[in-house]
Design an enzyme around this catalytic site. Structure first.
Site, PDB file in Angstrom:
ATOM      1  N   ARG A   1       0.834  -1.209   0.000  1.00 16.35           N
ATOM      2  CA  ARG A   1       0.000   0.000   0.000  1.00 16.35           C
ATOM      3  C   ARG A   1       0.867   1.257   0.000  1.00 16.35           C
ATOM      4  O   ARG A   1       0.529   2.254  -0.666  1.00 16.35           O
ATOM      5  CB  ARG A   1      -0.923  -0.017   1.220  1.00 16.35           C
ATOM      6  CG  ARG A   1      -1.888   1.164   1.284  1.00 16.35           C
ATOM      7  CD  ARG A   1      -2.925   0.960   2.377  1.00 16.35           C
ATOM      8  NE  ARG A   1      -3.878   2.070   2.415  1.00 16.35           N
ATOM      9  CZ  ARG A   1      -4.023   2.896   3.442  1.00 16.35           C
ATOM     10  NH1 ARG A   1      -3.271   2.747   4.526  1.00 16.35           N
ATOM     11  NH2 ARG A   1      -4.905   3.874   3.404  1.00 16.35           N
TER      12      ARG A   1
ATOM     13  N   HIS B   1       0.541   4.253  -2.742  1.00 17.56           N
ATOM     14  CA  HIS B   1       0.299   5.642  -2.356  1.00 17.56           C
ATOM     15  C   HIS B   1       1.475   6.540  -2.706  1.00 17.56           C
ATOM     16  O   HIS B   1       1.291   7.747  -2.861  1.00 17.56           O
ATOM     17  CB  HIS B   1      -0.009   5.711  -0.855  1.00 17.56           C
ATOM     18  CG  HIS B   1      -1.392   5.260  -0.515  1.00 17.56           C
ATOM     19  ND1 HIS B   1      -2.132   5.803   0.511  1.00 17.56           N
ATOM     20  CD2 HIS B   1      -2.203   4.318  -1.088  1.00 17.56           C
ATOM     21  CE1 HIS B   1      -3.321   5.213   0.570  1.00 17.56           C
ATOM     22  NE2 HIS B   1      -3.384   4.303  -0.386  1.00 17.56           N
TER      23      HIS B   1
ATOM     24  N   ASN C   1      -3.800   8.753   4.453  1.00 18.88           N
ATOM     25  CA  ASN C   1      -2.646   8.122   5.090  1.00 18.88           C
ATOM     26  C   ASN C   1      -2.599   8.294   6.602  1.00 18.88           C
ATOM     27  O   ASN C   1      -2.012   7.465   7.303  1.00 18.88           O
ATOM     28  CB  ASN C   1      -1.347   8.695   4.504  1.00 18.88           C
ATOM     29  CG  ASN C   1      -1.163   8.368   3.040  1.00 18.88           C
ATOM     30  OD1 ASN C   1      -1.588   7.315   2.580  1.00 18.88           O
ATOM     31  ND2 ASN C   1      -0.535   9.273   2.305  1.00 18.88           N
TER      32      ASN C   1
END
Length: 625
Positions: A59, A63, A88
């Site tokens: 992830r 991101h 986040n």
């Protein structure tokens, strides 16, 4: 099926903006040949400690690549940190694992491998170690200099419709097929109630649950995430095989068991009929097909607007820190520090060496956190490191640090840490004395405590043996080369007679003999400067040849047995020691000494740094806020 499937992919991203086929799986074949096993080993250790970490690492890579391209900007700390963006904040994790990997890679190949490449490799290994496909990772990315919090706030969202998500993928050079394949990474990992609880009770504000959510799953999820409950509780994205990378995610979608709305719409939305639904069905039938397309999409995503070798960007020594950390919040920090330090050093030429020593003594105790500056008298409960044996009555330069801090607080209040001021002024001190310059990595925060006992135990001493010195350095991930290079800072500055009087007057502690490694004529000089019964606070030049210049005369002195401290001379006089060829190398080539010294200073400046929300930014370097 959890076996690893090796999928041969012939096309590395040729169409992603900026990459231009300059990425290469073999780019570190000579400069860091063991990179891949180093990363794999560290990811394996992380997964043993926390199985969820596999999904967290991939992830992070997603991101990162969707904001500024794959440039490790997601790892940077600071006011504009992407970590603080809504998608986040209190959600993205794995930063400590990347730090551990980076430290291991820097130990083997200092200054070579970017954080962006480490993040890409860690994502791949997380998939492989969870039973997913293997693929060759194209490498050669460089790290970005800035983060982009506003763009991070525009990452694909679990609350968005399919066309909005697809548009965000298209904006970075991906397509609808990539949306489906990369969403398959939700075959492992967890999600917080906050991001799917709207589906359970009040979907689309209608007061009823999402009609596409299978009823048994709905009931189970309402137990985990009750109305009004904690939004931080988690549920598995794929309840059939929570920690395995497989195609069960797609089977779940066919049954209405996608956890996130953004997952289920790939199969159930009206738009999906002509776009994504057929791929969901195909992947549910064939794990091989999913693995093949997933690797293609991962390679494609890994090529988004890369900074590559020869372009802008850098190879960070610390994934959280950057030399441009204060570029917007306090752009004149270095100019202000240099002006005040230069002015102060005109009145006291010893000051540059004193400030350099402050940074060293700070980093070796609690890490580079400004703890050496704390006054016990001003900070309740703090044991001042200034009172440690190695520091008491000998450290200097505190006043100029105070002046710099005051000046910075006037123009940038609450922005620049005392720990960063020490790092900045250490570089300036060396430069002002004729030594090398380097890009100082910034973004440290200040510790809230000091530790006198740790200072006594950790700081090197003049009488330390070479084994003890090596151990004290290795405890901070500093090797023999760092030991010799950083000892070269004794090319300027002074030492009190108390540190050498035994060496020149009573080395054996019994018969009043001197250290036999001291050159006879130099011994007599030292005895005149530090006579038996003389003042222990009298000062002696550490480099009798050029005491106020930063050069390589220190090493030439060692070759001639004219090192002032025993811990200096031992680097050359220990027969067969690995330090001897390094002394000779630096004595022969000042440029080489300067190059390695700068590298070692950057490395030391990374020791146990506090970043992000850790510690604080002190308003006064002598006391905690």
């Amino acid at each position: 099926m959890r076996g690893h499937v090796l999928l041969t992919v012939f096309t590395l991203c040729m169409l992603c903006s900026g990459a231009k086929a300059q990425l290469n799986p073999n780019i570190y074949a000579k400069s860091c040949p063991y990179l891949v096993p180093i990363v794999r080993r560290q990811v394996m250790n992380a997964l043993k400690a926390d199985t969820r970490m596999a999904a967290s690492l991939i992830r992070l890579h997603f991101h990162d690549c969707f904001v500024n391209g794959c440039d490790a900007s997601v790892l940077l700390d600071g006011d504009d940190s992407e970590k603080l963006a809504i998608p986040n904040l209190n959600s993205a994790r794995g930063f400590d694992v990347i730090d551990t990997i980076k430290a291991a890679v820097e130990y083997a190949c200092p200054g070579v491998v970017s954080c962006a490449d480490i993040l890409t490799l860690a994502a791949r290994d997380s998939v492989v170690l969870s039973g997913g496909p293997q693929w060759r990772v194209a490498l050669g990315r460089k790290d970005g200099l800035v983060a982009n919090q506003s763009s991070a706030n525009n990452l694909p969202s679990p609350f968005e419709p399919l066309d909005a998500i697809t548009a965000k993928f298209v904006a970075v050079g991906l397509n609808a097929a990539d949306v489906v394949a990369l969403s398959g990474a939700h075959t492992f990992g967890q999600a917080k109630c906050d991001v799917f609880s709207n589906r359970l009770f009040n979907f689309d504000g209608a007061g009823s649950p999402d009609a596409t959510l299978e009823t048994t799953l709905l009931s189970d999820l309402r137990t985990v995430c009750p109305a009004g409950g904690s939004g931080n509780q988690t549920a598995p994205l794929d309840r059939n095989s929570t920690y395995a990378f497989d195609n069960n995610y797609f089977k779940n979608l066919l049954e209405g068991k996608g956890l996130l709305s953004s997952d289920q719409i790939l199969f159930s939305s009206d738009l999906a009929v002509n776009t994504t639904k057929r791929l969901v069905e195909a992947y549910s039938r064939s794990q091989y097909l999913f693995f093949r397309d997933f690797t293609r999409s991962m390679i494609k995503m890994g090529g988004i607007t890369n900074l590559v070798n020869g372009s802008s960007g850098e190879v960070r020594k610390n994934c959280r820190l950057t030399s441009d950390f204060y570029s917007t919040t306090c752009p004149n920090v270095t100019v202000i520090a240099r002006s005040l330090l230069e002015q102060a050093s005109r009145s006291d030429v010893r000051l540059t060496a004193q400030v350099m020593r402050l940074h060293f003594h700070d980093c070796f105790v609690n890490g580079c956190d400004g703890s050496v500056l704390l006054d016990a008298a001003l900070a309740d409960g703090v044991e001042g490191e200034k009172e440690a044996f190695q520091n008491a009555g000998s450290l200097g330069g505190f006043e100029v640090i105070d002046e710099i801090k005051t000046a910075l607080e006037n123009v940038c209040p609450g922005v620049v840490s005392c720990a960063d001021i020490l790092a900045i002024t250490a570089e300036i001190s060396v430069s002002l004395a004729g030594g090398p310059s380097w890009d100082v990595l910034l973004g440290r925060r200040d510790g809230r405590t000091a530790n006198r006992d740790d200072a006594v135990a950790a700081l090197p001493l003049g009488p330390d043996s070479l084994d003890i010195l090596t151990t004290k350095f290795s405890e901070h991930n500093l090797d023999t080369t760092d030991l010799v290079a950083l000892s070269g800072a004794h090319t300027f500055g002074r030492v009190q007679c108390a540190a050498i009087t035994n060496r020149v007057n009573n080395f054996d502690g019994i018969n009043g003999q001197s250290d036999p490694s001291v050159e006879p004529a130099f011994l007599q000089t030292l005895r005149r400067q530090c006579p038996r019964g003389g003042s222990p606070t009298a000062l002696v030049n550490l480099d009798p040849t050029s005491p106020d210049s930063f050069d390589n005369d220190y090493f030439k002195n060692l070759q001639n047995n004219r090192g002032v401290l025993e811990s200096d001379q031992i680097l050359f006089s220990s027969r067969g020691a690995p330090t001897v060829p390094l002394v000779n190398r630096f004595a022969e080539n000042q440029s080489e000494f300067f190059r390695i010294f700068a590298r070692s200073m950057i490395k030391m400046g990374n020791v146990k740094t506090l970043t992000g929300t850790e510690g604080e930014i002190r308003r006064d370097c002598r006391r905690v806020n």
